[in-house]
Design an enzyme around this catalytic site. Structure first.
Site, short mmCIF file in Angstrom:
data_model
loop_
_atom_site.label_atom_id
_atom_site.label_comp_id
_atom_site.label_asym_id
_atom_site.label_seq_id
_atom_site.Cartn_x
_atom_site.Cartn_y
_atom_site.Cartn_z
CB SER A 224 16.05 2.05 3.24
OG SER A 224 15.70 1.04 2.13
CG ASP A 225 9.38 3.27 3.05
OD1 ASP A 225 9.15 2.26 2.32
OD2 ASP A 225 8.47 4.05 3.43
CD1 TRP A 226 10.13 -2.01 -1.37
CD2 TRP A 226 10.38 -1.47 0.65
NE1 TRP A 226 9.97 -3.18 -0.78
CE2 TRP A 226 10.32 -3.11 0.38
CE3 TRP A 226 10.52 -1.24 1.94
CZ2 TRP A 226 10.64 -3.83 1.42
CZ3 TRP A 226 10.99 -2.23 2.99
CH2 TRP A 226 10.88 -3.27 2.91
N GLY A 228 14.02 4.40 -0.43
CA GLY A 228 14.43 5.71 0.39
C GLY A 228 15.65 5.74 0.89
#
Ligand code: NOJ
Length: 698
Positions: A224-226, A228
């Site tokens: 995931s993006d942080w 996210g």
């Protein structure tokens, strides 16, 4: 799956498996994302670190390379490979295992806050660099993590925005660079914050499981993006393999040196950072979801296997890690070489190169500052840095007078609400435009450095230079007829004064070697090797100039311009570029002759340097179909390019490989070859076409 990974999967219990797919706090305090490993089975921790223009560890140093857009302006992917390898060595020296880069989103919105972290407005150009950087990083046994998959083309509302994009556009424009990274064996992919067609990318089954994994055969892990991740079950079943950072926002803020006090921004209100409060979906819910049968056990095994396979590939499962190297002399010279090669000479009436003994007035709010990059997760702290004043003073034989003219413009900061939108700090009394004008009058040549301010989590307010920089240039240009403007920006800017100055250089964010590199170009020790990877035009001329297309309405942004982004748009409409894609001048002069087809996918052209100095030319090949095309179809597409150094008075034969991406279309039945017949225009930019070749497809 290797036997080693299979054997480990047999041994791991549920709790251990879950611990391998979500982040935790790094005891060393260096990683941006950390998987703890399982000691009893000799599975070491895995450290993921930002990327993409150097190793970013708060409180530690690394080589600050030029921004990705500057690298891409070189039109020479071999430099991307070199930079990737150097970053890989530095990641190893810092005990990191995954570098969070390259970023390869298409430059769709000209003032997107992260354009400096991306490569280009063109898919073939972007994919060439994505592939090269991935190969470079991974050649040093560090995994690359290509980001942000996909359609993360704006920072405004980035965590909530829903991108409405048709399949053809997605396939032909936004996905090819990711596909190339997968074909290059990328170890990891970062899911974007945004949604596509109603589904957040962190749980986008069709694009993660379907396209990325099943169709393309991606065998690494999707992170995931942080912060996210919204839902453990939907993400795990949708194809997300790892949740990052998996720790509380407070712990993360402390780790990466953010001030948590100013951090309290929810994605809803400003679109900057997602709500960082305790997002640890996998840690909290994944085991229970497995027990309840909401996520199949095989899915968790697959997630874990993907992480372990990555660790195996780079030797970590066998206890191996190359020593790496940090701030090596070769890394310093590479950072400078790329900064030079990415520098674009937009215009020159002969004022450049400077004479060795010219008296120079160095003007601009930030001439004492090396512009390392934009704000956000890509900020690197270098061991050394050279400002324009350092570089020019060291190189010049004549007098150098510094007259700032304006107060300093602060670096944009991710979370900093204390500087004005324009970034001007409190005015200092010893800085006035009049002083700059006086210095310019007393010198042979005035060189004015101007800059924008761009950061992750925010788009630039517009394409204007912040503060009174336009006024400064105009005042100096009025006072002397030898004015050079050097722009340090994250992408296009508007240049209302361009007819009034002698030369204009787009110098992007050049990184630690800023001063040395720009001095080398200003004095003609190096030819400006860069060409524009993005079109420069008035803000209102870009396809995203309507609210529905940017920043979107009702939470949805519509990509109704389809594939007509960048130069494709300017060709298809009455809008005019100020400087087209691919544009850039050399100090030398070139003539093209004898363009011919060599084989099914190569054209050759002879480039003659007709001047008395060596120079660098970037030869571009645009393909167009002379058959009946659809109105919404790009008229001409970049198919290949080559950067070549040509000695004074000599000729070289340049081969350009044509990428198959420029010859295919995506339709209801998938990919098909576009209809010819095809003509390849051999060109110096998207609009400066020199020769044409009728192409035989074999
Ligand atoms: C958010 C950014 O979008 C991403 O590019 C970065 O790698 C992570 N934060 C970690 O800092």
């Amino acid at each position: 799956m290797t036997d080693h990974v299979t054997a480990l999967l047999d041994e791991l219990d549920l709790e251990e498996k879950v611990s391998l797919v979500h982040g935790a706090i790094d005891p060393a305090g260096t990683a941006t994302g950390y998987l703890p490993g399982v000691e009893r089975l000799d599975i070491p921790p895995l450290r993921l670190v930002d990327g993409p223009v150097g190793v970013r560890i708060p409180g530690r140093k690394a080589t600050a390379f030029p921004a990705s857009l500057a690298l891409a302006a070189s039109f020479d992917p071999s430099l991307g490979r070199e930079q990737g390898a150097a970053m890989g060595r530095e990641a190893n020296a810092h005990d990191q295992d995954v570098l969070l880069g390259p970023g390869t989103n298409i430059v769709r919105v000209p003032h997107c806050g992260r354009n400096f972290e991306y490569f280009s407005e063109d898919p073939v150009h972007s994919l060439s660099f994505a592939r090269a950087v991935v190969e470079g990083i991974q050649s040093e046994d560090v995994l690359a993590c290509v980001k942000h998959y996909v359609a993360n083309n704006q920072e405004t509302n980035r965590t909530t925005v829903d991108v409405a994009v048709d399949e053809r556009t997605l396939r032909e424009l936004y996905l090819p660079a990711f596909r190339a990274a997968v074909d290059a064996g990328v170890g990891s992919v970062m899911a974007a914050y945004n949604a596509v067609d109603g589904t957040p990318m962190s749980e986008h089954e069709r694009l993660l499981r379907g396209v990325l994994k099943d169709e393309w055969g991606f065998d690494g892990f999707v992170t995931s993006d942080w912060f996210g991740t919204e839902d453990a079950v939907r993400s795990a079943t949708g194809g997300l393999d790892v949740e990052m950072p998996g720790i509380s926002g407070e712990a993360f803020a402390a780790l990466v040196g953010m001030d948590d006090g100013e951090n309290d921004q929810s994605g809803e209100s400003d679109g900057g950072m997602p709500d960082m409060a305790n997002i640890a979906r996998f840690e909290a819910n994944l085991a229970a979801a497995i027990e309840a049968g909401d996520v199949p056990r095989e899915r968790l095994d697959d997630m874990v296997a993907r992480v372990l396979t990555g660790m195996k590939r780079i030797g970590r499962l066998d206890g191996e890690r190359p020593e790496g190297s940090l701030d090596a002399p070769a890394h310093r010279t590479l950072a400078e070489r790329i900064a030079v090669r990415g520098t674009v000479l937009l215009a020159n009436d002969g004022v450049l190169p400077l004479d060795d003994d010219a008296d120079v007035a160095l003007v601009g709010s930030n001439v004492d500052t090396a512009i390392l990059g934009g704000g956000g997760s890509s900020e690197v702290t270098p061991f050394v840095r050279s400002s324009p004043a350092d570089g020019v003073t060291e190189r010049a034989d004549g007098d150098v007078t510094v007259a700032h003219g304006l107060p300093p413009i602060a670096d944009p900061s991710f979370f900093d609400a204390t500087t004005s939108e324009d970034g001007e700090t409190a005015a200092s009394d010893d800085r006035s435009i009049d002083d700059a004008v006086e210095a310019a009058r007393g010198a042979d040549t005035a060189v004015v450095f101007v800059r924008d301010r761009a950061t992750e989590a925010r788009d630039r307010p517009d394409l204007r230079l912040p503060g009174e920089q336009d006024d400064l240039i105009e005042a100096v240009a009025e006072a002397t007829d030898r004015t050079v403007v050097v722009i340090n920006s994250s992408g296009p800017v508007e240049l209302p004064w361009r007819e009034e100055v002698g030369a204009i250089i787009e110098n992007w964010y050049p990184g630690q070697a800023h001063g040395d590199a720009i001095a080398s170009v200003l004095y003609g020790d190096s030819d400006p090797g860069g060409r524009l990877p993005v079109t420069f035009a008035a803000e209102s001329a870009y396809p995203t100039a309507t609210t529905a297309r940017f920043p979107g309405e009702g939470g949805v942004v519509k990509y109704t311009e389809g594939r007509l982004v960048g130069y494709r748009h300017f060709e298809a409409t009455e809008h005019e570029a100020v400087y087209p894609f691919g544009h850039g001048r050399s100090y030398a002069a070139f003539a093209y002759r004898d363009a011919e087809q060599v084989d099914g996918s190569t054209v050759r052209v002879t480039v003659e340097n007709t001047s008395s100095r060596a120079g660098r030319e970037v030869v571009q090949a645009y393909v167009r179909s002379t058959g009946a095309g659809r109105a919404d179809e790009p008229r001409r597409e970049l198919a290949g390019f080559a950067s070549v150094r040509v000695p004074a008075g000599e000729s070289v034969a340049v081969d350009i490989d044509l990428h198959k991406q420029a010859f295919v279309r995506y339709g209801d039945d998938g990919w098909r070859n576009s209809e010819g017949p095809f003509v390849v225009d051999v060109a110096r930019s998207a609009t400066d076409r020199r020769l044409s070749v009728d192409l035989r497809r074999e």
